[in-house]
Design a protein around this motif. Sequence first.
Motif, PDB file in Angstrom:
ATOM      1  N   THR A 121     -25.384  71.657  -2.836  1.00 18.13           N
ATOM      2  CA  THR A 121     -24.732  72.918  -2.443  1.00 18.13           C
ATOM      3  C   THR A 121     -25.186  73.366  -1.065  1.00 18.13           C
ATOM      4  O   THR A 121     -24.448  74.025  -0.337  1.00 18.13           O
ATOM      5  N   LEU A 122     -26.426  73.001  -0.693  1.00 19.68           N
ATOM      6  CA  LEU A 122     -26.918  73.317   0.645  1.00 19.68           C
ATOM      7  C   LEU A 122     -26.333  72.376   1.690  1.00 19.68           C
ATOM      8  O   LEU A 122     -26.106  72.767   2.846  1.00 19.68           O
ATOM      9  N   LEU A 123     -26.089  71.133   1.270  1.00 19.75           N
ATOM     10  CA  LEU A 123     -25.566  70.107   2.174  1.00 19.75           C
ATOM     11  C   LEU A 123     -24.276  69.533   1.589  1.00 19.75           C
ATOM     12  O   LEU A 123     -24.252  68.391   1.112  1.00 19.75           O
ATOM     13  N   PRO A 124     -23.186  70.315   1.580  1.00 21.22           N
ATOM     14  CA  PRO A 124     -21.940  69.873   0.931  1.00 21.22           C
ATOM     15  C   PRO A 124     -21.381  68.573   1.498  1.00 21.22           C
ATOM     16  O   PRO A 124     -20.668  67.848   0.811  1.00 21.22           O
ATOM     17  N   GLY A 125     -21.723  68.260   2.736  1.00 23.75           N
ATOM     18  CA  GLY A 125     -21.250  67.017   3.314  1.00 23.75           C
ATOM     19  C   GLY A 125     -21.836  65.781   2.648  1.00 23.75           C
ATOM     20  O   GLY A 125     -21.296  64.674   2.784  1.00 23.75           O
ATOM     21  N   TYR A 126     -22.937  65.968   1.935  1.00 24.11           N
ATOM     22  CA  TYR A 126     -23.586  64.869   1.226  1.00 24.11           C
ATOM     23  C   TYR A 126     -23.390  64.973  -0.287  1.00 24.11           C
ATOM     24  O   TYR A 126     -24.047  64.259  -1.040  1.00 24.11           O
ATOM     25  N   GLY A 127     -22.495  65.862  -0.704  1.00 23.72           N
ATOM     26  CA  GLY A 127     -22.279  66.088  -2.127  1.00 23.72           C
ATOM     27  C   GLY A 127     -21.892  64.835  -2.888  1.00 23.72           C
ATOM     28  O   GLY A 127     -22.370  64.598  -3.998  1.00 23.72           O
ATOM     29  N   PHE A 128     -21.030  64.017  -2.291  1.00 23.48           N
ATOM     30  CA  PHE A 128     -20.576  62.797  -2.971  1.00 23.48           C
ATOM     31  C   PHE A 128     -21.744  61.858  -3.221  1.00 23.48           C
ATOM     32  O   PHE A 128     -21.911  61.333  -4.330  1.00 23.48           O
ATOM     33  N   TRP A 129     -22.580  61.649  -2.205  1.00 23.96           N
ATOM     34  CA  TRP A 129     -23.690  60.703  -2.334  1.00 23.96           C
ATOM     35  C   TRP A 129     -24.778  61.234  -3.266  1.00 23.96           C
ATOM     36  O   TRP A 129     -25.419  60.456  -3.985  1.00 23.96           O
ATOM     37  N   LEU A 130     -24.977  62.539  -3.271  1.00 24.70           N
ATOM     38  CA  LEU A 130     -25.934  63.124  -4.208  1.00 24.70           C
ATOM     39  C   LEU A 130     -25.408  63.029  -5.637  1.00 24.70           C
ATOM     40  O   LEU A 130     -26.180  62.853  -6.584  1.00 24.70           O
ATOM     41  N   TRP A 131     -24.089  63.148  -5.801  1.00 23.57           N
ATOM     42  CA  TRP A 131     -23.460  62.948  -7.116  1.00 23.57           C
ATOM     43  C   TRP A 131     -23.705  61.522  -7.584  1.00 23.57           C
ATOM     44  O   TRP A 131     -24.054  61.279  -8.748  1.00 23.57           O
ATOM     45  N   VAL A 132     -23.519  60.565  -6.682  1.00 20.61           N
ATOM     46  CA  VAL A 132     -23.770  59.157  -7.009  1.00 20.61           C
ATOM     47  C   VAL A 132     -25.231  58.955  -7.406  1.00 20.61           C
ATOM     48  O   VAL A 132     -25.533  58.263  -8.380  1.00 20.61           O
ATOM     49  N   LEU A 133     -26.139  59.585  -6.662  1.00 21.81           N
ATOM     50  CA  LEU A 133     -27.568  59.473  -6.964  1.00 21.81           C
ATOM     51  C   LEU A 133     -27.892  60.073  -8.327  1.00 21.81           C
ATOM     52  O   LEU A 133     -28.622  59.479  -9.125  1.00 21.81           O
ATOM     53  N   GLY A 134     -27.328  61.268  -8.610  1.00 21.30           N
ATOM     54  CA  GLY A 134     -27.639  61.967  -9.850  1.00 21.30           C
ATOM     55  C   GLY A 134     -27.028  61.329 -11.081  1.00 21.30           C
ATOM     56  O   GLY A 134     -27.735  61.042 -12.065  1.00 21.30           O
ATOM     57  N   PHE A 135     -25.717  61.101 -11.039  1.00 27.30           N
ATOM     58  CA  PHE A 135     -25.026  60.585 -12.222  1.00 27.30           C
ATOM     59  C   PHE A 135     -25.086  59.066 -12.334  1.00 27.30           C
ATOM     60  O   PHE A 135     -24.969  58.531 -13.444  1.00 27.30           O
ATOM     61  N   GLY A 136     -25.271  58.391 -11.215  1.00 29.70           N
ATOM     62  CA  GLY A 136     -25.312  56.939 -11.242  1.00 29.70           C
ATOM     63  C   GLY A 136     -26.717  56.385 -11.285  1.00 29.70           C
ATOM     64  O   GLY A 136     -27.204  55.924 -12.325  1.00 29.70           O
ATOM     65  N   ILE A 137     -27.395  56.451 -10.158  1.00 26.55           N
ATOM     66  CA  ILE A 137     -28.697  55.800 -10.012  1.00 26.55           C
ATOM     67  C   ILE A 137     -29.755  56.409 -10.938  1.00 26.55           C
ATOM     68  O   ILE A 137     -30.519  55.688 -11.595  1.00 26.55           O
ATOM     69  N   MET A 138     -29.819  57.763 -11.001  1.00 25.55           N
ATOM     70  CA  MET A 138     -30.833  58.390 -11.847  1.00 25.55           C
ATOM     71  C   MET A 138     -30.614  58.081 -13.324  1.00 25.55           C
ATOM     72  O   MET A 138     -31.580  57.916 -14.084  1.00 25.55           O
ATOM     73  N   HIS A 139     -29.364  57.987 -13.747  1.00 21.25           N
ATOM     74  CA  HIS A 139     -29.093  57.625 -15.139  1.00 21.25           C
ATOM     75  C   HIS A 139     -29.602  56.219 -15.439  1.00 21.25           C
ATOM     76  O   HIS A 139     -30.166  55.958 -16.513  1.00 21.25           O
ATOM     77  N   ILE A 140     -29.382  55.307 -14.504  1.00 20.89           N
ATOM     78  CA  ILE A 140     -29.830  53.931 -14.715  1.00 20.89           C
ATOM     79  C   ILE A 140     -31.355  53.865 -14.762  1.00 20.89           C
ATOM     80  O   ILE A 140     -31.939  53.222 -15.649  1.00 20.89           O
ATOM     81  N   ILE A 141     -32.004  54.531 -13.812  1.00 25.85           N
ATOM     82  CA  ILE A 141     -33.472  54.529 -13.778  1.00 25.85           C
ATOM     83  C   ILE A 141     -34.042  55.176 -15.033  1.00 25.85           C
ATOM     84  O   ILE A 141     -34.930  54.628 -15.703  1.00 25.85           O
ATOM     85  N   TYR A 142     -33.523  56.354 -15.368  1.00 24.71           N
ATOM     86  CA  TYR A 142     -34.059  57.081 -16.514  1.00 24.71           C
ATOM     87  C   TYR A 142     -33.721  56.382 -17.825  1.00 24.71           C
ATOM     88  O   TYR A 142     -34.546  56.321 -18.743  1.00 24.71           O
ATOM     89  N   GLY A 143     -32.501  55.840 -17.911  1.00 30.28           N
ATOM     90  CA  GLY A 143     -32.109  55.114 -19.112  1.00 30.28           C
ATOM     91  C   GLY A 143     -32.975  53.883 -19.334  1.00 30.28           C
ATOM     92  O   GLY A 143     -33.353  53.564 -20.468  1.00 30.28           O
ATOM     93  N   THR A 144     -33.313  53.189 -18.247  1.00 29.56           N
ATOM     94  CA  THR A 144     -34.178  52.012 -18.347  1.00 29.56           C
ATOM     95  C   THR A 144     -35.564  52.402 -18.846  1.00 29.56           C
ATOM     96  O   THR A 144     -36.142  51.749 -19.731  1.00 29.56           O
ATOM     97  N   TRP A 145     -36.091  53.480 -18.280  1.00 28.57           N
ATOM     98  CA  TRP A 145     -37.410  53.956 -18.702  1.00 28.57           C
ATOM     99  C   TRP A 145     -37.405  54.361 -20.182  1.00 28.57           C
ATOM    100  O   TRP A 145     -38.306  53.999 -20.947  1.00 28.57           O
ATOM    101  N   MET A 146     -36.370  55.099 -20.591  1.00 24.91           N
ATOM    102  CA  MET A 146     -36.271  55.536 -21.985  1.00 24.91           C
ATOM    103  C   MET A 146     -36.088  54.344 -22.923  1.00 24.91           C
ATOM    104  O   MET A 146     -36.616  54.329 -24.039  1.00 24.91           O
TER     105      MET A 146
END
Length: 203
Positions: free
Chosen positions: A170-195
């Motif tokens: 929300t502070l950097l809306p120009g990077y919203g898409f990539w942060l979405w990818v990081l949050g819903f994509g990469i973090m899910h994979i990392i956290y899912g692997t750990w779990m």
Amino acid sequence: MDAKDYLKDINEIKTLMNKSSRFISLSGLSGILAGTYALIGAAVVYWLVNTYSNGTLILDGRIFRLVMLVLAGVALLSILTAVTLTIQKANKNGMKMWDSTSKRLIINFLIPLVAGGLYILIILSHGKYGQTGGLMLVFYGLALINASKYSIGDIRYLGCIEITLGLIATLLPGYGFWLWVLGFGIMHIIYGTWMHFKYDVKN
């Protein structure tokens, strides 16, 4: 019976009470697959926008509707995968899939998620969609934290990460898409692997 036996009994009782009040059959593998779906969906959206809209997403355009369809597909696949794998894990562990605990989990997860979804739809109808990705992350993080007290407590950490990424978006809306990818994509994979290795492999 000596003090060690009493402590052992107390620990066993605490473990049983914890299991009875928390739904612990969530599958780490479902998180990995959800992240994979999100990355595939993000790649499709990126290709659509840059190929047919010159990198600009128009709210009332055909590409926007296709983007919404892709996001809905990602969400549907993630939900179906989570339900399927959770049922398999519950059956494997001899636990009930649908009981009072799982009902509380779903209700507490859906309250902030549905409220956030409706809020996002409202601001989209007003033509304001620059912070949509950030809002998705924030409300999803709130949903995880709200549901964590009825499930594996570790998911609240993922919720905190999602909220943090959403606030940055929300502070950097120009990077919203990539942060979405990081949050819903990469973090899910990392956290899912750990779990998966922390809970699923042991079982």
